[in-house]
Every structure is written in structure tokens, then in C-alpha cells.
Design a protein around this motif. Structure first.
Motif, PDB file in Angstrom:
ATOM      1  N   GLY A  50       0.820  -1.209   0.000  1.00  0.00           N
ATOM      2  CA  GLY A  50       0.000   0.000   0.000  1.00  0.00           C
ATOM      3  C   GLY A  50       0.852   1.256   0.000  1.00  0.00           C
ATOM      4  N   LEU A  51       1.976   1.210   0.738  1.00  0.00           N
ATOM      5  CA  LEU A  51       2.890   2.347   0.779  1.00  0.00           C
ATOM      6  C   LEU A  51       3.468   2.633  -0.604  1.00  0.00           C
ATOM      7  CD1 LEU A  51       4.518   4.465   2.352  1.00  0.00           C
ATOM      8  CD2 LEU A  51       6.233   2.672   2.817  1.00  0.00           C
ATOM      9  N   TYR A  72       0.959   4.410  -2.571  1.00  0.00           N
ATOM     10  CA  TYR A  72       0.843   5.791  -2.087  1.00  0.00           C
ATOM     11  C   TYR A  72       1.940   6.661  -2.690  1.00  0.00           C
ATOM     12  CZ  TYR A  72       1.162   9.838   0.980  1.00  0.00           C
ATOM     13  OH  TYR A  72       1.238  11.121   1.454  1.00  0.00           O
ATOM     14  N   ASP A 119      -3.273   2.371  -2.757  1.00  0.00           N
ATOM     15  CA  ASP A 119      -2.714   2.423  -1.403  1.00  0.00           C
ATOM     16  C   ASP A 119      -3.760   2.089  -0.341  1.00  0.00           C
ATOM     17  OD1 ASP A 119      -4.109   4.698  -2.106  1.00  0.00           O
ATOM     18  OD2 ASP A 119      -2.679   6.118  -1.223  1.00  0.00           O
ATOM     19  N   TRP A 175      -4.122  -1.264   2.074  1.00  0.00           N
ATOM     20  CA  TRP A 175      -4.098  -1.021   3.521  1.00  0.00           C
ATOM     21  C   TRP A 175      -5.334  -1.630   4.186  1.00  0.00           C
ATOM     22  CZ3 TRP A 175      -2.334   4.754   2.824  1.00  0.00           C
ATOM     23  CH2 TRP A 175      -0.935   4.789   2.733  1.00  0.00           C
TER      24      TRP A 175
END
Length: 467
Positions: free
Chosen positions: A346-347, A350, A430, A434
Motif C-alpha cells: 500500500g505504501l 501511495y 494504497d 491497507w
């Protein structure tokens, strides 16, 4: 040097035990051929969707849209949600073995349709039929293996079904991107035919034979399986069925009226729902698409092959330790690691959304995050829930309860796969991953506080514990 009579008996008993364990392994190997087809069906859409979206090697008149692609992936679940009820209805009527045969016939039908595909409707139809075969096969295998296996290796044999399924998905990832659409059908059709022939040579479940009052055949089968000590207990348990048939309606009612069955349904469905909300189905169905979406520096098809190998290798961890360390500790470690790896993925999404300059140096991160995810997932979270389903429920409702738990689970998976593209468009990659990571955290808490340990317990002892 003379061998005493006592030593002769000990050697004979050891030889008989080894022979019976070998017999169990051969039986499970025969039905696990069907699990290869199941894994093939699950992974089939990942490399096939890019083919159907191109003009080359596409059996359709025109490329499919993103919406149509999502249906190609998710329609498998429609059939898979119906298939288990075929098993639940027929397993107590005609037996466990015929249900396995029906699953094999459905798989053959679906891949004949792959070979003869002319339009998108046929693709949709083959995915539904493939799902039917998958549902019948998975529930049939879980119930059957749980009933023939000796207590001390039941966990190993039940988890083996999931691992063999992974090998089918790896086969898809490794071969399908490099062959024609039609050839993908011929490969699965050949495996399905071998599976059907192998089923002819396995015995009927001793539990089903005992339920039908055929004590002689049940005792013979248990003795051949090396479970002579279970003969009296098994026959006594099912003496109540002799001369009287429970109705299908009564069997369904007992899932909800008997405490141990209610708890079994709650545990198996909740665990399965968390398994799906970890995002595993989304990643399997859209693996190639996810790598393209992430803009990874690694070629998507190569990445999916690496992931497939990772799943297969890590899947060997669960059978090795499941009957030593227990189910619960493996699940907890697996869930915690899955949460971390999905958060990292997810990071990456992002950083991609905010156009971070760091992306130029971490194009490898999506693959590494998914490798860690699948390694940890298959080491526990991906394999043990199926084993737990095979250990739960009273014998007369085991097929019904397993079918209900699995179809409710797949309903969650269907909802996720059909909404994945919308989630990514609305929330972003992202937030989507998450959310999946957060579900792994909830699964960890559920397992820690609610799931009982079944290691070393017979099926009857598990029911007594749940009561």
C-alpha cells in the motif's frame, strides 16, 4: 542371531503401519490431482485476461473491456458457491466418492469449452462450470480426507490439498503466458482425465459406509487404512443411523440447533472470510494486472511465476509443522506477516500516487512485498483454514456445514474480485491494500481469542470440546 516372537510381532506391526500410511498417501495423491485442476482454474484468469484484451491470440472477435475482464475473473466464484451444495446434497445419498467423480466431470466440461471458445458468453459459461467443478472438488476432498486420515497425520493430509492446488496455479503462471489460448484448455483437460481415472481406484469413505449401516465394508476399509483401533468407535457412533435415514432438512437444521455445529460454522466462516479479505483472490485473479498497475520494473509474467514458486515452497511449511506446533501458532505468525507486507505494498501505491521520486529506485518493491505476502500466507493463513474445515462439524452434517462455510466465504471473495477495479479507482491502490492489511490484523485477533487448538484430537474429541 535369533529374533524373538515378540520382535517378530513388533516388526510385523511396524510393517503393517507403514503399508497403511502408504495406502493413505496414495489415496490422497489420487484425489489431489483434482486439486491441481482447482489451482489451475483459480490462476487461469491472470495470464488469460491480457490475451483476451489483445487482438493477437484472442479467440474472440474483439478485445474485452476492463469490466468484462473483472467478470472473467469473478464468475468462477458463482459456480464455486453452488458447487459445494452438490456435494452436500449427494454425499450422504450416493457417497463421497461419486461426488469426487462428478467434480472431475465438471472440470472436463469446462476445459472442453476453453478449447472450443467462440464468443465471450462461452468464456463466462466455462468460468461458471469451472467454479462448479472447483466447489464440488474442494468440499469433497476436505470431507473425504478428513474421514480417511489417521489422527496423527490428518493435519498434514488436509493441508496437502491446498499445497497441490498451488502447484496448479504455478503451472498456469509458468506455461499459459507462452502458449496459445486453446492449448491452455488441452493441458487442463489432460490432467482432469487422469484425475477421473484415479478416482475409480480409491475406496469409499468408511464414515459414509458406517452411516449407511454397512459395518463389514466400513471395518475392512478402516483396517486397510491402518485404523483398526477406530473400528468400534466409528461403528458405535453411527449405529443410530442404522435402519433410519435422517432427512436432508433435518441435517440442515442440526447445523444451527446443535451447539458444536453452530460454533463450527462460526469459526470456519469467520476464518474463511478473513482469508478472502486479506486480498488473496484479488491478487491471484489479477496478478499480472496489479504489476502493470504498479508500474513495476519487473516484467509482469516473470513476477507472477516467481510468486507461484514462492507459494509452492512456502506451502510446504504448514504440513511440516501443523501436527507438531499446532494450527494456531502458524496462523498467528502468518497473519501478522501478511499484514506487514500488504501495508508495504500500500505504501508503494501511495508513493506512486504522490509521484514520489523514490519510485525510480524501488521498482522491485511490489514484487518483494507480494513474495513476502504469499510466502507468509501459504505458510499458514492459506492452508490451515481448509484443514480446520475438514475437522469441524458432526459427521452427518459435515458435508453440509463445510459447503455452507466455504460458499459464504467465497461470496465474500466474489464481492471483492468484482469490486476490485472500482476500489482502486475510488480509493486508490494504497488505501485498497491497507484495508486488506487491516483485515489481517482483525484475523490475528480473532484467531488469538476465539479459535481452539485441534492438534492431536480425534474428530469426536473436537466435537466434544466444541460442545
Amino acid at each position: 542371531m535369533e529374533v524373538s516372537k515378540c520382535e517378530y510381532k513388533e516388526i510385523g506391526a511396524r510393517f503393517k503401519m507403514e503399508a497403511s500410511l502408504t495406502y493413505q498417501l496414495i489415496i490422497v495423491a489420487c484425489i489431489n490431482i483434482g486439486q491441481i485442476v482447482v489451482g489451475y482454474s483459480v490462476g487461469w484468469s491472470a495470464p488469460i485476461i491480457p490475451k483476451l484484451q489483445n487482438v493477437t491470440d484472442n479467440p474472440l472477435e474483439e478485445p474485452i473491456t476492463d469490466l468484462e475482464a473483472s467478470w472473467v475473473g469473478s464468475l468462477l466464484y458463482i459456480g464455486a458457491m453452488v458447487g459445494p451444495y452438490v456435494t452436500s446434497i449427494l454425499s450422504n445419498l450416493i457417497g463421497r466418492k461419486p461426488c469426487l467423480f462428478i467434480g472431475g466431470l465438471l472440470n472436463i466440461t469446462s476445459y472442453i469449452l476453453v478449447i472450443t471458445t467462440k464468443n465471450l458468453t462461452m468464456v463466462y459459461a466455462l468460468r461458471v462450470i469451472s467454479g462448479l467443478g472447483m466447489g464440488v472438488t474442494i468440499v469433497g476432498n476436505i470431507v473425504y480426507v478428513g474421514e480417511i486420515a489417521s489422527t496423527h497425520i490428518r493435519g498434514i493430509l488436509l493441508t496437502s490439498t491446498s499445497i497441490v492446488g498451488i502447484s496448479g496455479t504455478l503451472l498456469v503462471y509458468s506455461v499459459v503466458p507462452f502458449i496459445s489460448y486453446v492449448c491452455t484448455g488441452y493441458i487442463a483437460l489432460g490432467i482432469s482425465l487422469v484425475h477421473l481415472i484415479a478416482i475409480l481406484y480409491i475406496p469409499e469413505s468408511p464414515v459414509y459406509l458406517a452411516m449407511k449401516g454397512d459395518a463389514i465394508k466400513a471395518a475392512k476399509t478402516l483396517n486397510r487404512l491402518g485404523r483398526s483401533n477406530d473400528v468400534d468407535k466409528t461403528l458405535d457412533t453411527f449405529s443410530q443411523f442404522k435402519g433410519s435415514e435422517t432427512t436432508k432438512i433435518q441435517d440442515w437444521i442440526e447445523i444451527f440447533t446443535i451447539k458444536s455445529n453452530r460454533i463450527s460454522l462460526f469459526l470456519t466462516f469467520t476464518l474463511g472470510a478473513f482469508q478472502q479479505t486479506s486480498g488473496v483472490a484479488v491478487v491471484l485473479f489479477f496478478a499480472t494486472t496489479i504489476f502493470k498497475l504498479a508500474g513495476s520494473s519487473i516484467e509482469p509474467h516473470i513476477a507472477t511465476i516467481i510468486i507461484g514458486v514462492t507459494r509452492l515452497v512456502s506451502g510446504l511449511i504448514a504440513p511440516t509443522f501443523v501436527d507438531r506446533s499446532g494450527r494456531k501458532i502458524l496462523l498467528l505468525v502468518s497473519m501478522a506477516a501478511c499484514s506487514i507486507s500488504l501495508s508495504v505494498l500500500g505504501l508503494y501505491f501511495y508513493l506512486d500516487r504522490v509521484d514520489s521520486p523514490a519510485l525510480t529506485n524501488i521498482g522491485w518493491l511490489p514484487m518483494v512485498a507480494l513474495i513476502v505476502y504469499f510466502f507468509c500466507y501459504e505458510a499458514g493463513f492459506g492452508t490451515i483454514p481448509n484443514a480446520i474445515v475438514g475437522e469441524m462439524f458432526r459427521p452427518n452434517v459435515r458435508s453440509n456445514g463445510s459447503a455452507l462455510a466455504i460458499t459464504l466465504t467465497w461470496l465474500v471473495g466474489f464481492a471483492l474480485t468484482t469490486s476490485f477495479n472500482s476500489m482502486v479507482e475510488t480509493l486508490g491502490g494504497d488505501v485498497t491494500f491497507w484495508i486488506f492489511g487491516g483485515c489481517c490484523v482483525l484475523a490475528f485477533l480473532f484467531t488469538f481469542f476465539c479459535l481452539p487448538e485441534t492438534k492431536g484430537k480425534t474428530l469426536n474429541e473436537i466435537q466434544e470440546m466444541l460442545s
